[in-house]
Design an enzyme around this catalytic site. Structure first.
Site, mmCIF file in Angstrom:
data_model
loop_
_atom_site.group_PDB
_atom_site.id
_atom_site.type_symbol
_atom_site.label_atom_id
_atom_site.label_comp_id
_atom_site.label_asym_id
_atom_site.label_seq_id
_atom_site.Cartn_x
_atom_site.Cartn_y
_atom_site.Cartn_z
ATOM 1 C CG HIS A 192 64.603 30.957 2.415
ATOM 2 N ND1 HIS A 192 63.257 30.677 2.601
ATOM 3 C CD2 HIS A 192 65.278 30.039 3.147
ATOM 4 C CE1 HIS A 192 63.140 29.636 3.398
ATOM 5 N NE2 HIS A 192 64.346 29.228 3.747
ATOM 6 C CG HIS A 251 69.578 29.663 3.895
ATOM 7 N ND1 HIS A 251 69.650 29.042 2.677
ATOM 8 C CD2 HIS A 251 68.541 29.073 4.560
ATOM 9 C CE1 HIS A 251 68.706 28.114 2.606
ATOM 10 N NE2 HIS A 251 68.021 28.105 3.735
ATOM 11 N NE ARG A 307 55.617 -11.216 -11.381
ATOM 12 C CZ ARG A 307 56.774 -11.821 -11.639
ATOM 13 N NH1 ARG A 307 57.783 -11.118 -12.110
ATOM 14 N NH2 ARG A 307 56.934 -13.096 -11.418
ATOM 15 C CD GLU A 338 65.301 1.833 -6.709
ATOM 16 O OE1 GLU A 338 66.185 2.613 -6.291
ATOM 17 O OE2 GLU A 338 65.522 0.622 -6.927
ATOM 18 C CG HIS A 351 63.731 -8.275 -1.887
ATOM 19 N ND1 HIS A 351 64.873 -8.047 -1.162
ATOM 20 C CD2 HIS A 351 64.087 -8.158 -3.193
ATOM 21 C CE1 HIS A 351 65.883 -7.813 -1.994
ATOM 22 N NE2 HIS A 351 65.432 -7.866 -3.231
HETATM 23 C C1 LIG Z 1 65.248 17.475 1.177
HETATM 24 C C2 LIG Z 1 65.449 18.728 1.956
HETATM 25 N N1 LIG Z 1 66.238 18.723 3.024
HETATM 26 C C3 LIG Z 1 66.409 19.842 3.757
HETATM 27 C C4 LIG Z 1 65.767 20.995 3.423
HETATM 28 C C5 LIG Z 1 65.908 22.228 4.304
HETATM 29 N N2 LIG Z 1 66.739 23.216 3.583
HETATM 30 C C6 LIG Z 1 66.210 24.206 2.871
HETATM 31 S S1 LIG Z 1 67.342 25.151 2.122
HETATM 32 C C7 LIG Z 1 68.606 24.247 2.795
HETATM 33 C C8 LIG Z 1 70.032 24.582 2.516
HETATM 34 C C9 LIG Z 1 70.234 24.734 1.090
HETATM 35 O O1 LIG Z 1 71.483 25.230 0.820
HETATM 36 P P1 LIG Z 1 71.756 25.867 -0.581
HETATM 37 O O2 LIG Z 1 71.133 25.061 -1.641
HETATM 38 O O3 LIG Z 1 73.215 26.094 -0.680
HETATM 39 O O4 LIG Z 1 70.973 27.230 -0.534
HETATM 40 P P2 LIG Z 1 71.528 28.675 -0.220
HETATM 41 O O5 LIG Z 1 71.713 28.753 1.262
HETATM 42 O O6 LIG Z 1 72.811 28.823 -0.945
HETATM 43 O O7 LIG Z 1 70.457 29.568 -0.700
HETATM 44 C C10 LIG Z 1 68.107 23.221 3.574
HETATM 45 C C11 LIG Z 1 68.960 22.249 4.291
HETATM 46 C C12 LIG Z 1 64.938 20.956 2.291
HETATM 47 N N3 LIG Z 1 64.258 22.020 1.888
HETATM 48 N N4 LIG Z 1 64.825 19.835 1.557
#
Ligand SMILES: Cc1ncc(C[n+]2csc(CCOP(=O)(O)OP(=O)(O)O)c2C)c(N)n1
Ligand SMILES: [Mg+2]
Length: 650
Positions: free
Chosen positions: A26, A256, A347, A400, A462
């Site tokens: 990235h 990205h 508990r 949670e 539950h």
């Molecule tokens: C919980 C989760 N869902 C999906 C992803 C896959 N994922 C990695 S980066 C990203 C997009 C993130 O966007 P942003 O935070 O704006 O990063 P930027 O492109 O600006 O670097 C996704 C959907 C992940 N790593 N974690």
């Protein structure tokens, strides 16, 4: 060109080269956050590459962990243990530079997250740990910041809302989050799905919100200075351009998560005045730029050590308290004061264990997600942290997921043994955090009560069915389901002894008899042990089904069947025992199992001819004894099933 600009450009160049060479990764985020990172690391972050685990270091979390090449570049340039070769082997098997580093304190990696939002949540836990320890031990020993980089993705995830809300309530002033507000995520413009006013949202959480141009380093520096001075947690929305400086890919989602390509990289480097060859070029002066910033951290660490020495010399009590917090914990809970045969919910026994331990384990701290009276997790006599941050009872609210991440953050911080509690069925809500604890080898303690259909009237929403087994299948998660009050005390000892992974303590709502443990004291520590001898077959049971198994064994005596009852509170610990011990428990006898949860998983003990008694459908709303009868969790039914099974095996 200023050396600072050169440092920024070096970070960008290392990131794009690393990603290009790995042919995956990235580049956009490191390029977009290079200005912010340079300001933070050179002017604010107080860490020491010569002692990365210095307890009073500032914590830096990379919650948008996909930008890991940014972190690796910084660590390399700042003199942590990452070589140029490590950068060149980004994302390769066995390298120190995997795609998403989770945690490596000795390399200077506090926490970065793959699952978006987790770093956001755990950063709150780190800041909470700092504030608590500062209150308890004094600011001479504990006084540091928690910084995190967070992206659009982190802020879209619900966990950030939960964690930010609690951080605002607690006024965690030494928490500063730098938001990579680039309006881009994988799908393209954040306009597609994320149009809320993030600043207004954080103001509503009682955060201090600042807005800056994320490429104006003077403005960034000023904003961080203001954020540090504010009494609230701070979010600095840094307006950035993803892939800043890439001639055609800047501001595109294409940057990205894919290499920029040779042409784009060459053009970006030319624009920065960098040679296109060699790759991984570090211009003169850049190492010195970062290392002189790190010297400030080293000096701070040395001054801190001197303060420690004089403080500990003058006050043996505080020296002892400090040492205890950073050493493995090996304590006995001791007798909880119940009689054999007394009906006690585990508990409730856990509450006694917590309170017995609390007097001797000052690092024990925790709470529940708005279920204190049900999970029995309050430390009596201790303050609540919303009133006094030095208190030990945490009201997580009905949150949670954030609770899981915050507990992890506190455990990662060090100096604390945190726990978080809720009903077992809601462990699903915190599963992502629990998984990270297991992956990062963090000794978080999760207390899950109301552990079966036997919670009764609240009904199937539950009543956990698949939960115990689904926690067990998580690598490095230890699931401990004690059979009675005595095992509950041992379960707490086991959880505190663990230092390389999380423990889920699974507890009943309903009263179950205190067992006669004569001859098998401490057995829980071996994961499974013989509770009552027998020669014809083995019945393995866990938790509230152990006394049912014992009843069945007694009934079977009349039928001349000698059933050995094994209590198996922790399969993971049992698996670590020697072969000979395991054989001494299980032998070669026909094996049956009994647990009020899914049958899946138990055939590994029962084999293909064994009897596995469980429940593979959702529960029902009714008094628990009615359910036990209807679905066969009584001594009589279990005895009959064992008889039939042994008969059919002959
Ligand atoms: C919980 C989760 N869902 C999906 C992803 C896959 N994922 C990695 S980066 C990203 C997009 C993130 O966007 P942003 O935070 O704006 O990063 P930027 O492109 O600006 O670097 C996704 C959907 C992940 N790593 N974690
Ligand atoms: Mg983004």
């Amino acid at each position: 060109m200023s050396i600072e600009q050169l440092a920024v450009d070096t970070i960008k160049a290392l990131a794009i080269d690393g990603v290009q060479r790995a042919n995956s990764g990235h580049p956009g985020m490191p390029m977009g956050m290079a200005d912010i990172a340079t300001v933070l690391w050179s002017k604010h972050l107080r860490v020491d590459p010569t002692m990365p685990d210095w307890p009073d270091r500032d914590r830096f979390v990379l919650s948008n962990g996909h930008g890991s090449m940014l972190m690796y570049g910084l660590l390399h340039l700042a003199g942590f243990g990452l070589t140029m070769d490590d950068l060149k082997s980004f994302r390769q098997r066995g390298s120190k530079t995997p795609g998403h580093p989770e945690r490596d304190v000795h390399l200077g990696i506090e926490m970065t997250t793959g699952p978006l939002g987790q770093g956001f949540g755990s950063g709150v836990g780190m800041a909470l740990a700092e504030a608590h320890l500062r209150s308890v031990l004094g600011s001479v020993l504990v006084d540091h910041m928690t910084f995190a980089f967070v992206g659009d993705g982190d802020l879209m995830e619900g966990i950030s809302a939960e964690a930010a809300s609690l951080a605002g309530r607690l006024g965690l002033s030494k928490l500063v989050y730098l938001y990579d507000d680039n309006e881009i995520s994988i799908g393209g413009s954040t306009d597609i799905s994320f149009t809320e006013d993030v600043g207004a949202r954080f103001v509503a959480y009682d955060w201090h919100v600042l807005d800056v141009d994320g490429h104006d380093r003077i403005a960034i520096d000023e904003a961080i200075t203001m954020a540090r001075a504010d009494e609230r947690p701070s979010l600095i929305a840094c307006h950035t351009h993803i892939a800043h400086g890439a001639p055609t890919l800047q501001d595109t989602s294409a940057s990205h998560g894919s290499p920029l390509g040779d042409e784009e990289i060459a053009a970006a480097k030319r624009a920065m005045g960098f040679p296109t060859e060699p790759l991984f070029h570090v211009p003169e002066g850049v190492y010195e730029f970062f290392s002189s910033a790190m010297e400030v951290g080293t000096a701070a660490r040395i001054a801190w050590e001197e303060r420690c020495e004089s403080t500990f010399g003058a006050d043996a009590e505080i020296a002892k308290n400090w040492a205890f917090r950073f050493e493995p914990i090996d304590v006995e809970v001791g007798p909880l004061g119940y009689d054999v045969g007394e009906m006690i919910a585990t508990r409730k026994a856990s509450e006694r264990a917590i309170n017995s331990l609390a007097t001797r384990v000052p690092s024990l701290i925790g709470g529940s997600a708005d279920l204190a009276p049900s999970t029995n997790t309050l430390i009596s006599g201790a303050a609540e942290i919303q009133d006094d941050i030095g208190g030990r009872n945490i009201r997580f609210g009905v949150r949670e997921h954030a609770m899981g991440a915050i507990v992890n953050g506190m455990a990662v911080h060090g100096g604390l043994r945190p726990y978080g509690a809720t009903f077992l069925v809601f462990s699903d809500y915190m599963r992502a955090s629990a998984r990270l604890a297991a992956l990062m080898e963090v000794p978080s303690i999760f207390i899950y009560t109301h552990d079966s259909i036997f919670l009764g009237e609240d009904g199937p929403t539950h009543q956990p069915i698949e939960h115990i087994q689904s926690l067990r299948i998580m690598p490095n998660m230890w699931v401990v389901r004690p059979a009675d009050a005595t095992e509950t005390a041992e379960a707490w000892e086991m959880a505190l002894q663990r230092d390389n992974g999380p423990t889920a303590i699974v507890l009943t709502r309903q009263g179950i008899p205190v067992l006669d443990r004569t001859g098998s004291e401490g057995g829980l520590h071996r994961g499974g042990y013989v509770l009552s001898e027998g020669a014809d077959a083995v019945l393995i049971a866990t938790g509230s089904e152990v006394h049912v198994a014992l009843e069945a064994a007694e009934l079977l005596v009349n039928d001349d069947i000698s059933l050995r009852v094994v209590s198996m509170p922790c399969v993971e610990a049992f698996d670590l025992q020697s072969e000979s011990y395991r054989r001494s428990v299980l032998g070669d006898l026909p094996t049956a199992t009994l647990e009020a949860g899914v049958t899946s998983g138990w055939h590994r003990f029962a084999g293909s001819t064994g009897l596995v008694i469980g429940i593979d459908h959702f529960g029902a709303s009714a008094p628990w004894k009615k359910l036990a009868e209807e679905w066969g969790f009584t001594g009589r039914v279990v005895a009959d099933r064992v008889t039939a099974w042994l008969g059919s095996n002959q």
